[in-house]
Design an enzyme around this catalytic site. Structure first.
Site, PDB file in Angstrom:
ATOM      1  N   HIS A 367       0.819  -1.219   0.000  1.00 34.76           N
ATOM      2  CA  HIS A 367       0.000   0.000   0.000  1.00 34.76           C
ATOM      3  C   HIS A 367       0.846   1.260   0.000  1.00 34.76           C
ATOM      4  O   HIS A 367       0.508   2.245  -0.639  1.00 34.76           O
ATOM      5  CB  HIS A 367      -0.948  -0.022   1.190  1.00 34.76           C
ATOM      6  CG  HIS A 367      -1.786  -1.246   1.204  1.00 34.76           C
ATOM      7  ND1 HIS A 367      -2.426  -1.721   2.296  1.00 34.76           N
ATOM      8  CD2 HIS A 367      -2.047  -2.115   0.205  1.00 34.76           C
ATOM      9  CE1 HIS A 367      -3.065  -2.822   1.972  1.00 34.76           C
ATOM     10  NE2 HIS A 367      -2.839  -3.084   0.721  1.00 34.76           N
ATOM     11  N   GLU A 609     -12.044  -7.987 -18.023  1.00 36.69           N
ATOM     12  CA  GLU A 609     -10.818  -8.517 -17.426  1.00 36.69           C
ATOM     13  C   GLU A 609     -10.786 -10.043 -17.440  1.00 36.69           C
ATOM     14  O   GLU A 609      -9.751 -10.649 -17.287  1.00 36.69           O
ATOM     15  CB  GLU A 609     -10.694  -8.048 -15.964  1.00 36.69           C
ATOM     16  CG  GLU A 609     -10.717  -6.542 -15.815  1.00 36.69           C
ATOM     17  CD  GLU A 609     -10.473  -6.089 -14.399  1.00 36.69           C
ATOM     18  OE1 GLU A 609      -9.340  -5.712 -14.087  1.00 36.69           O
ATOM     19  OE2 GLU A 609     -11.432  -6.108 -13.600  1.00 36.69           O
ATOM     20  N   ASN A 632      -4.339  -5.407 -17.548  1.00 35.05           N
ATOM     21  CA  ASN A 632      -3.426  -6.092 -16.615  1.00 35.05           C
ATOM     22  C   ASN A 632      -3.999  -7.458 -16.259  1.00 35.05           C
ATOM     23  O   ASN A 632      -3.315  -8.478 -16.347  1.00 35.05           O
ATOM     24  CB  ASN A 632      -3.256  -5.294 -15.320  1.00 35.05           C
ATOM     25  CG  ASN A 632      -2.778  -3.882 -15.571  1.00 35.05           C
ATOM     26  OD1 ASN A 632      -2.166  -3.616 -16.599  1.00 35.05           O
ATOM     27  ND2 ASN A 632      -3.059  -2.983 -14.640  1.00 35.05           N
ATOM     28  N   CYS A 680      -7.629   0.718 -19.832  1.00 39.29           N
ATOM     29  CA  CYS A 680      -7.058   1.390 -18.663  1.00 39.29           C
ATOM     30  C   CYS A 680      -5.939   0.594 -17.987  1.00 39.29           C
ATOM     31  O   CYS A 680      -5.499   0.955 -16.904  1.00 39.29           O
ATOM     32  CB  CYS A 680      -8.150   1.732 -17.657  1.00 39.29           C
ATOM     33  SG  CYS A 680      -9.021   0.294 -17.038  1.00 39.29           S
TER      34      CYS A 680
END
Ligand code: PEP
Ligand code: MG
Length: 755
Positions: A367, A609, A632, A680
């Site tokens: 994070h 995705e 991704n 994206c």
């Protein structure tokens, strides 16, 4: 048994006197070796100092030939002294000459000495030199003697670290305590940062090493240990850690170590040799750090880390205050160095003064890394013992692109980097000039460049880059950087600020994408065998509707009288989309009934995705308002290659026929029914990826803020029709001699495009 004369405490007291005498550094060292030899009834006592070139130089000796001082130099892989240094471990031998590593140096005259006791001179886990005693007879040095010598070495470490020995060194061969180092870790945020080290949690500097009253020191140590244990018990009883989870496991490991007899015994022994309680903790911690740096087993390393943390807590207990630095006092050009750090702690620092971040832990998905990237500061993780190697104020260069950290860099390294920073700044200035130019190719194709964002700190990037809006707002980031579940009002507040910042530019919010590698510290998740394929994103959202419902309500509320775009991550079936969309409709009805102002229009879309969606595109396109490709994840599943597995990085190229055929099919089908598509994933953030996407028909890309400039520069020079013509035969044909990537690279060179 021959013992130390007067014991280690007498020796330490005498050493303290010598340290205070106004004599030269060489004289001081000479006195120290004489004292140690006498006290330990040894015929030889020698000090070897590790030099910047990695060799060990004899700096002082009682007993060896005096002519060998500053003449005898050993490599770290040479002799017993080299072994002690490289392994950072004591060596206690009654018959040294038969040890396989024994190496004889005629100039020293040491052939007559049979027994050998060598200890590393350690400071914060780093080896600074080696301290040796030798005897002619086959002597067995006792554990107490070894202990005493280690304690003495600690005093010596301070002398070496103080820098006063540099005056005795030949230029370029100074003691290594402050040598330039190049450390290699893992790149977690791109960019280069030059500046000076600030330790996030500064080491407690122990100024009084030698105890006046050892009995009192023992009591202080025990009292601190008892308080530490009681604190840990209390923490473990607290409700918020009462559930199982990582936090609790860590605390339990701490508690186990806090009761560990071996650890306690070592610290007691160190106090018994005459150290203060703080110095005893530091000595044992330094040994532990040296072990940690050499430990390759990740589990054991983690346990040594736990023990290191515990020692820090104990140290703070002893000095009686919290040593966290006041954030407002951060100097300019600060390079923050930490073992580990939470995202909120990083956000507490003044961004304007921060240049880079160095972490002992931390991978690219942690994070704090997400925040570092959002803040645009260079960051490198996995630098073992960074907090021990780096002293506050040290000059540091962080190369976040290569994953290198240069500590106390030489002038030429510094110059090379200063040049690179200037070059980057010049390039940034060129990109800034493109900010207000319309993003249109030479042949008139409009390419919409949007931003990927997720935190408040991302918002200024919209204006800085001149992006057309936010193509992907990762709402989970707010949840990931928070210490507890953000309340509905906090979510609403963030979404409103995002929409305000974007003004009339579109923002596409993605609903919570948690699970998988995106864990929330305060929420319990079952461990999964295949987290990427597990209970994550919309799957979790549909099963735990409370969370999704309140998020959707916050989004609708925030967008009162404005346009709202919502999309769902990891949708696998059309039915899942229908269910998710029904949440939006139900919340709209609820808000309408309660008299809230509603959004002007709500666009509902899906992230593509999961490969299963590719075979439901017709039904899906009939229902959605737009699609966004998460390349991704899509590439991860198309190639069956874990996106975070470093062994697979680069093995399968998304800029290749299989992936581009998939992407082209989506954009073609969506185009045929007039539904907008954005991509994206990271693919759009590289100029060559953007080139490939434009060549197959994409006209809207969502990128990281730092990529907008380079991609826009490419777009402005591009002839999209020519690019399409260059790629088309490779996607339709069977020619496998040239790759798509190579073709695009050659195309870019021929067309003068900067990739
Ligand atoms: C993606 O999968 O491409 C994507 C944009 O989402 P994330 O990287 O957040 O999983
Ligand atoms: Mg994704």
């Amino acid at each position: 048994m021959r013992g130390a004369v007067g014991g280690p405490r007498v020796l330490l007291r005498r050493l303290r006197e010598v340290m205070a005498e106004p004599v030269s550094a060489q004289e001081r060292l000479n006195k120290i070796v004489v004292l140690i030899a006498a006290n330990m009834v040894a015929e030889v006592c020698s000090v070897y100092v590790l030099r910047v070139d990695g060799t060990l130089e004899l700096y002082a000796s009682e007993g060896l030939n005096p002519d060998a001082v500053h003449v005898t130099v050993l490599r770290q892989d040479e002799g017993l002294v080299g072994l002690v240094s490289s392994e950072a471990k004591s060596l206690n031998l009654s018959d040294a000459q038969h040890h396989p590593a024994f190496s004889f140096r005629p100039e020293t005259g040491e052939e007559i000495y049979h027994s050998f006791l060598g200890v590393p001179v350690l400071r914060a886990g780093n080896t600074l030199g080696v301290l040796v005693v030798q005897n002619r007879a086959h002597r067995n040095y006792s554990e107490e003697e070894e202990e005493a010598l280690q304690t003495t070495a600690m005093v010596l470490a301070e002398t070496i670290a103080s820098g006063e020995l540099s005056a005795l060194a030949k230029p370029g061969l100074e003691p290594a305590a402050h040598r330039p180092l190049q450390l290699t870790g893992l790149s977690i945020s791109d960019g280069i940062g030059l500046g000076h080290a600030v330790l996030h949690e500064p080491r407690v500097v122990v100024t009084t090493l030698i105890a006046d009253d050892p009995k009192k020191e023992l009591q202080r140590l025990d009292a601190a240990l008892n308080t530490l244990r009681a604190d840990l018990d209390l923490l473990l009883e607290r409700r918020d850690v009462a559930d199982a989870g990582e936090h609790r496991e860590v605390l339990e490991a701490y508690r186990m170590f806090a009761h560990d007899r071996g650890w306690m015994h070592k610290m007691h022994e160190a106090v018994a040799t005459g150290l203060t309680a703080e110095a005893a903790v530091e000595r044992v911690q330094s040994d532990n750090r040296a072990r940690m740096m050499r430990q390759t087993d990740p589990y054991l390393r983690e346990r040594l880390h736990d023990l290191d943390d515990l020692a820090n807590r104990l140290m703070r207990q002893l000095v009686g205050r919290d040593h966290a630095p006041p954030r407002e006092e951060l100097p300019d050009n600060a390079i923050l160095v930490a073992r580990a750090m939470g995202p909120a702690a990083l956000l507490d620092y003044d961004r304007k003064k921060l240049r880079a971040l160095v972490l002992e832990e931390g991978g690219p998905t942690s994070h704090v890394s997400i925040v570092a990237r959002a803040l645009g500061i260079a960051a490198v993780g996995q630098i073992a013992n960074a907090t021990g190697i780096i002293d506050p104020g040290d000059a540091i260069i962080v190369d976040g692109t290569m994953g290198h950290v240069h500590v106390r860099p030489t002038a030429d390294v510094e110059k090379a980097y200063a040049d690179r920073v200037r070059l980057r700044a010049r390039r940034q200035a060129q990109y800034a000039e493109l900010r207000d130019k319309p993003s249109v190719t030479k042949d008139g194709e409009k390419i919409s460049l949007l931003l990927n964002a997720g935190l408040l700190v991302d918002l200024p990037h919209i204006d800085e880059t001149g992006a057309a809006g936010i193509g992907l707002f990762r709402t989970e980031l707010q949840f990931m950087v928070a210490a507890s579940l953000p309340r509905a009002a906090e979510q609403l507040g963030l979404y409103r600020q995002v929409l305000d910042a974007a003004d009339d530019r579109p923002v596409t919010f993605r609903t919570l994408d948690i699970g998988g590698d995106k864990v929330l510290p305060y929420m319990r998740f079952e461990e999964e065998e295949n987290p990427a394929l597990g209970w994550r994103a919309i799957r979790l959202g549909l099963d735990r509707p409370g969370l999704l419902r309140s998020q959707i309500r916050a989004l609708l509320d925030a967008a009162a009288e404005r346009e709202l775009r919502i999309m769902f991550p990891m949708v696998t079936t059309v039915d899942e989309f229908d269910q998710a969309k029904s949440f939006v409709e139900r919340e709209l009805t609820h808000l309408r009934r309660h008299g809230h102002r509603l959004p002007e229009r709500v666009h509902v879309g899906v992230m593509v995705e999961v490969p299963a969606l590719l075979f439901q595109l017709d039904e899906l396109l009939a229902r959605v308002d737009f699609l966004s490709i998460g390349s991704n994840d899509l590439a991860q599943f198309i190639f069956a290659a874990d996106r975070s597995n470093t062994h697979l990085a680069g093995r399968f190229d998304p800029i290749s026929a299989p992936m581009l055929r998939v992407l082209k099919m989506i954009v073609d089908k969506a185009g045929a029914v007039g539904k907008p598509v954005t991509l994206c994933g990271e693919l759009a953030s590289q100029p060559i990826g953007a080139l490939a996407l434009i060549a197959i028909g994409y006209r809207a890309l969502s990128l990281s803020a730092s990529s907008v400039g380079p991609v826009k520069a490419m777009v402005l020079e591009l002839d999209a029709k020519k690019a399409a013509a260059a790629v088309a035969p490779l996607l339709s044909g069977t020619d496998r001699k040239v790759t798509v990537r190579a073709t695009l690279e050659a195309f870019a060179t021929a067309e003068g495009l900067q990739l």
